[in-house]
Design an enzyme around this catalytic site. Structure first.
Site, mmCIF file in Angstrom:
data_model
loop_
_atom_site.group_PDB
_atom_site.id
_atom_site.type_symbol
_atom_site.label_atom_id
_atom_site.label_comp_id
_atom_site.label_asym_id
_atom_site.label_seq_id
_atom_site.Cartn_x
_atom_site.Cartn_y
_atom_site.Cartn_z
ATOM 1 N N HIS A 124 44.688 8.672 71.158
ATOM 2 C CA HIS A 124 44.136 10.013 70.945
ATOM 3 C C HIS A 124 43.682 10.656 72.252
ATOM 4 O O HIS A 124 43.818 11.871 72.436
ATOM 5 C CB HIS A 124 42.963 9.923 69.969
ATOM 6 C CG HIS A 124 42.413 11.249 69.552
ATOM 7 N ND1 HIS A 124 43.168 12.206 68.909
ATOM 8 C CD2 HIS A 124 41.161 11.785 69.687
ATOM 9 C CE1 HIS A 124 42.421 13.269 68.660
ATOM 10 N NE2 HIS A 124 41.204 13.052 69.118
ATOM 11 N N SER B 141 41.789 17.809 69.142
ATOM 12 C CA SER B 141 40.954 17.054 68.216
ATOM 13 C C SER B 141 40.110 18.026 67.381
ATOM 14 O O SER B 141 40.662 18.907 66.727
ATOM 15 C CB SER B 141 40.089 16.063 68.993
ATOM 16 O OG SER B 141 39.520 15.100 68.140
ATOM 17 N N ASP C 194 48.880 8.261 69.123
ATOM 18 C CA ASP C 194 47.603 8.617 68.488
ATOM 19 C C ASP C 194 47.584 8.105 67.047
ATOM 20 O O ASP C 194 48.343 8.566 66.205
ATOM 21 C CB ASP C 194 47.444 10.141 68.519
ATOM 22 C CG ASP C 194 46.084 10.627 68.041
ATOM 23 O OD1 ASP C 194 45.301 9.808 67.546
ATOM 24 O OD2 ASP C 194 45.822 11.837 68.178
#
EC number: 2.3.1.31
Length: 487
Positions: free
Chosen positions: A346, A150, A313
């Site tokens: 995610h 991320s 995601d």
């Protein structure tokens, strides 16, 4: 094979030796960075772990008295992908954070009060420069790898651009080469929730009276983006929380509502609202493209890359990782791509430890020929007959037989196909049918090299030899999946 945690750890704090020159034009002095270290450094084995948006330096092990390990303990430790018996792993809290590193909640030496919104606006680049200065102060002159998911993946990619000769490998997980309009929109809503809380007071609030309501709302909204439709259907469905029927009001009724409320309430206990503003704005500014081109933006990179996406995601969809891959391959960089298959959205990069350990472990510490070869295979003297070779191959159920000289060195190889052809050719001596120019490999070589040699020479086995050309083992296509290794 996964083993134990790194055990009890402590967070350390380091004051940078020089001021930081920030992208906004400000020179920031007295910067402190919180970090943790796992494993011993040997000068070439250091791996830097970059945390996601609201993470911290406590990536692995346990703080004294804690029962919950660090946020990425599943892949850091002895025998795991980031093997602390092999590597020295360092995790640092980002500049602008609130878990020990200098940020808006830190004391401004000029006033003796928290910076608040007088803290300069920072960028991902500034975070990376702070990490680089930390490492230099610690006497670390190169990195074996930088890894992050991320926002941590953004830092990893920024490292490849800012300090291309400093880092050898980059692992970017569930991230992108730039921040998209959708990401900016989510950040804007989160900041609006905080800044519309009366307790925010322009960023000047006491520690005991933070704008927790706004921060909680920001977290609730953000947490939705970390999940997936499938994971929410599985985890919550339309179930009600502690009741059997609708209440026909506006209290929390659904399980998913209760979950998000809990996420918001617990988050405010560990995070600073102003830090949330600064870090999300840093994410907004992240953009590695140059003249609108990611290929041009990554042209100066030198590292080897592993780019990983998560199948479900929708915050950082796989296409964003594939864009990075396209830019890297266009620049002729050595890069691999993998997709974690996960229903968790995610958050999959924090939850799918088994897949991550395999994918990352193979990139950092690839399996070698020694891991798959057959040790001490049968061999035959070059003066032997074809009949003796055939009997030996039948007895051991093998299709490839090394032929050795009187001093034990490899002089050729014979296959079951050679034996079959010898009947038609009426050959008697082994030397007449064996292949003398043998393609060999050594046990420390990579499986990727072995696969490419097999493909290039259209062969299905490789004798494994030492420096003196003595046979140590055999590697065959039966134990090496050519398609998987090449992929």
């Amino acid at each position: 094979m996964l083993q134990d945690s790194v055990g009890e750890v402590t967070t350390k704090y380091h004051a940078l030796s020089v001021p930081l020159s920030l992208e906004c034009g400000v020179s920031l002095s007295g910067v402190r960075i919180a970090y943790e270290r796992y494993g011993r450094a040997d000068g070439k084995n250091v791996i830097l772990v970059c945390h996601p948006l609201t993470g911290d330096a406590h990536a692995a092990g346990f703080h004294k008295g804690d029962t919950k390990p660090g946020w990425w303990d599943g892949i850091i430790g002895p025998g795991k992908a980031l093997d602390t018996n092999r590597y020295c792993v360092i995790a640092a809290n980002v500049l602008g954070g609130c878990k020990g590193s200098t940020g808006p909640s830190s004391e401004d030496p000029a006033t003796g009060k928290p910076y608040g919104t007088t803290f300069p606006v920072i960028t991902i680049r500034d975070m990376v420069h702070a990490e680089h200065q930390l490492l230099e102060d610690l006497g670390i002159s190169e990195l074996y790898a930088v890894i992050g998911g991320s926002m941590g993946g953004m830092q990893a990619m920024q490292w490849s651009v800012e300090f291309p000769s400093f880092v050898r490998r980059i692992i970017c997980i569930a991230s992108a080469g730039y921040t998209t309009p959708m990401h900016i929109a989510f950040g804007a809503v989160g900041r609006a929730a905080i800044m519309s809380d009366p307790e925010w007071n322009g960023g000047n609030y006491p520690a005991e009276k933070k704008p927790n309501h706004g921060l909680s709302l920001a977290r609730m909204m953000a947490h939705i983006t970390y999940l997936s439709d499938e994971s929410m259907r599985t985890k919550f469905g339309r179930r009600l929380q502690k009741q059997d029927a609708f209440g026909y009001g506006f209290d929390t009724e659904f399980s998913v509502e209760s979950y998000l409320q809990h996420q918001g309430e617990t988050f405010v206990e560990r995070f600073d609202p102003n830090s949330y503003l600064y870090i999300t704005r840093a994410v907004d500014y992240y953009d590695l493209t140059k003249n609108g081109s990611l290929t041009e933006g990554l042209a100066a990179t030198q590292a080897k890359f592993l780019i990983i996406s998560v199948s479900s995601d929708w915050l950082y969809p796989p296409y964003l990782s594939q864009e990075i891959m396209l830019a890297l391959t266009t620049n002729n960089r050595e890069a691999r791509y993998a997709e974690i298959v996960s229903p968790h959205g995610h958050d999959g990069f924090l939850l799918e430890n088994a897949q991550l350990n395999y994918i990352v472990g193979q990139f950092l510490t690839p399996m070698t020929v020694e891991d798959l070869m057959t040790n001490n295979p049968p061999s035959i003297q070059e003066t032997s007959s074809i009949r003796e070779a055939a009997e030996l191959m039948i007895g051991h159920e093998i299709n490839h037989l090394p032929v050795v000289s009187g001093n034990g060195t490899l002089s050729g190889i014979v296959t079951s196909w050679d034996i079959a052809k010898s009947v038609a050719g009426d050959f008697q001596d082994l030397a007449e049918i064996m292949t003398k120019d043998v393609i060999t490999i050594q046990r420390s070589d990579s499986l990727r090299l072995a696969a490419s040699l097999m493909e290039k020479h259209a062969i299905s086995a490789l004798p494994v030899v030492d420096d003196s050309n003595h046979v140590l083992g055999m590697l065959t296509s039966e134990t090496l999946s050519l398609s998987e290794v090449l992929q």
